[in-house]
Scaffold this active site. Structure first.
Site, short mmCIF file in Angstrom:
data_model
loop_
_atom_site.label_atom_id
_atom_site.label_comp_id
_atom_site.label_asym_id
_atom_site.label_seq_id
_atom_site.Cartn_x
_atom_site.Cartn_y
_atom_site.Cartn_z
CG ASP A 68 -0.32 -0.60 2.46
OD1 ASP A 68 0.92 -0.58 2.57
OD2 ASP A 68 -1.06 -1.10 3.32
CG ASN A 137 -8.70 -1.70 11.89
OD1 ASN A 137 -7.80 -2.41 11.44
ND2 ASN A 137 -9.11 -0.60 11.27
CG HIS A 139 -5.78 -2.54 8.71
ND1 HIS A 139 -5.87 -1.23 9.11
CD2 HIS A 139 -4.47 -2.86 8.86
CE1 HIS A 139 -4.69 -0.79 9.47
NE2 HIS A 139 -3.81 -1.76 9.33
CD GLU A 144 -8.53 0.75 7.70
OE1 GLU A 144 -8.48 -0.23 8.48
OE2 GLU A 144 -7.87 1.78 7.91
C1 F6R Z 1 1.52 -1.88 6.12
C2 F6R Z 1 0.16 -2.38 6.16
C3 F6R Z 1 -0.61 -2.50 7.43
C4 F6R Z 1 0.24 -2.83 8.65
C5 F6R Z 1 -0.64 -2.80 9.89
C6 F6R Z 1 0.16 -3.07 11.15
O1 F6R Z 1 2.00 -1.84 4.80
O2 F6R Z 1 -0.36 -2.69 5.14
O3 F6R Z 1 -1.62 -3.47 7.27
O4 F6R Z 1 0.81 -4.09 8.49
O5 F6R Z 1 -1.26 -1.56 10.01
O6 F6R Z 1 1.05 -2.01 11.36
P1 F6R Z 1 2.21 -2.10 12.45
O7 F6R Z 1 3.06 -3.23 12.02
O8 F6R Z 1 2.94 -0.80 12.38
O9 F6R Z 1 1.54 -2.36 13.73
#
Ligand code: F6R
Length: 263
Positions: A68, A137, A139, A144
Site C-alpha cells: 500500500d 482493527n 486490517h 479496513e
Molecule cells: C503496512 C500495512 C498495514 C500494517 C498494519 C500493522 O503496509 O499494510 O496493514 O501491516 O497496520 O502495522 P504495524 O506493524 O505498524 O503495527
C-alpha cells in the site's frame, strides 16, 4: 493456518524470516516478495538482512511489491511507503530498486495506477510469499473493516483507528493522510504463501479474530482462513486471546526443517 507462538517479539521475527527465506529459496532467484511497512515486519527484515549479509540469501534478482501507499504525501516524503520500503527492504536486502514496486499514491489517475499495479504483479508471475502485519482493527494491507473480501488494488479511505495508530509517525494526527492505495484482499489471497507477523497485546484481539473468529469483513484478516498456505507468527502477548493457544504450541525448536534452510 499454521500458528507459531514465540516467547519474544525477536524470536517471532526470526521464525518469520526463516519461513520467508525458505519460500524464497524454493521459488528461485527471481522470487517475488510481497512486502509490508509498519513495525511488525521489522525484525523479520532484520533476519533476512542477516542472511543476505552472511551470503545465505541472495535477493539481487528478486522483485518486491508493497501492499500500500498513502495518497497525498509529497514525493519523497519520509513517511511515504515508497521511502519506508526503500529504507527497510530495498537497501538492506540489496535488492535492485528497479524491481521493487510501490503503488503510486501521487498518480494523476489513481484508478489507472491501481490497474497498472495489478498488471505489474501479474506480469512478474504473481507473489511467491506475502509478508503481512495486521492492524489493531483487523486490517491487512489497508483493507479496513467492511472491505470486500474479493477486492483488488484500489483507493481506500483510512479508518480513524488506523489514522490514530499511524499518527506516531507524523507530527500530528492532522498530518496523517485520509486516503491510500492498497492491494485488495483478493490480490493478497493470490499470493502463493503468506507469512503474517504480530507482536504485542494491542494485536491480541485482531489475532484472535483472524485465526478463530468467523470469516468476516469485520476482520478483513480473517479471509486468510480461506488460504491454504498461511503462517501466522506471534509473540505471547499477541497470542494471549487465542482460545486454542495450547494447540498452537509449535516453536522454532520443533521445526528443525526450517533451520536446515538457514544454512
Ligand atoms: C503496512 C500495512 C498495514 C500494517 C498494519 C500493522 O503496509 O499494510 O496493514 O501491516 O497496520 O502495522 P504495524 O506493524 O505498524 O503495527
Amino acid at each position: 493456518m499454521e500458528i507459531v507462538i514465540c516467547s519474544t517479539p525477536e524470536e517471532a521475527g526470526e521464525v518469520a524470516a526463516a519461513r520467508v527465506a525458505q519460500v524464497v529459496k524454493e521459488a528461485g532467484p527471481r522470487a517475488v516478495l510481497g512486502v509490508a511497512t509498519g513495525s511488525s515486519p521489522l525484525a523479520l527484515y532484520e533476519g533476512l538482512t542477516r542472511r543476505v549479509e552472511e551470503g545465505t540469501l541472495d535477493l539481487s534478482e528478486a522483485s518486491a511489491f508493497a501492499l500500500d501507499e498513502y495518497v497525498g504525501l509529497p514525493a519523497g516524503d519520509p513517511n511515504s511507503y515508497a521511502a519506508t520500503i526503500d529504507k527497510t527492504v530495498t537497501v538492506p536486502l540489496k535488492m535492485n530498486p528497479a524491481n521493487v514496486h510501490v503503488p503510486d499514491g501521487a498518480a494523476e489517475d489513481l484508478k489507472q495506477a491501481c490497474e497498472d499495479y495489478e498488471a505489474a504483479i501479474k506480469a512478474a508471475g504473481g507473489v511467491d510469499v506475502q509478508i503481512l502485519g495486521i492492524g489493531s482493527n483487523g486490517h491487512i494491507g489497508f483493507n479496513e473493516p467492511s472491505s470486500s473480501l474479493a477486492s483488488r488494488t484500489r483507493i481506500k479511505t483510512l479508518n480513524e483507528r488506523t489514522r490514530e495508530d499511524n499518527a506516531r509517525y507524523f507530527a500530528s494526527i492532522d498530518d496523517v493522510p485520509r486516503h491510500c492505495l492498497t492491494q485488495g484482499l483478493g490480490t493478497i489471497m493470490d499470493a502463493r504463501a503468506v507469512v503474517l507477523v504480530a507482536q504485542g497485546e494491542g494485536k491480541a484481539d485482531a489475532v484472535a479474530a483472524l485465526a478463530e473468529g468467523p470469516v468476516s469483513t469485520m476482520c478483513p484478516g480473517s479471509i486468510l482462513q480461506m488460504h491454504r498456505t498461511v503462517t501466522v507468527v506471534v509473540d505471547e502477548a499477541a497470542a494471549s486471546k487465542l482460545k486454542l493457544r495450547e494447540y498452537y504450541d509449535v516453536t522454532y525448536e520443533h521445526k528443525p526443517e526450517w533451520q536446515e534452510f538457514d544454512a
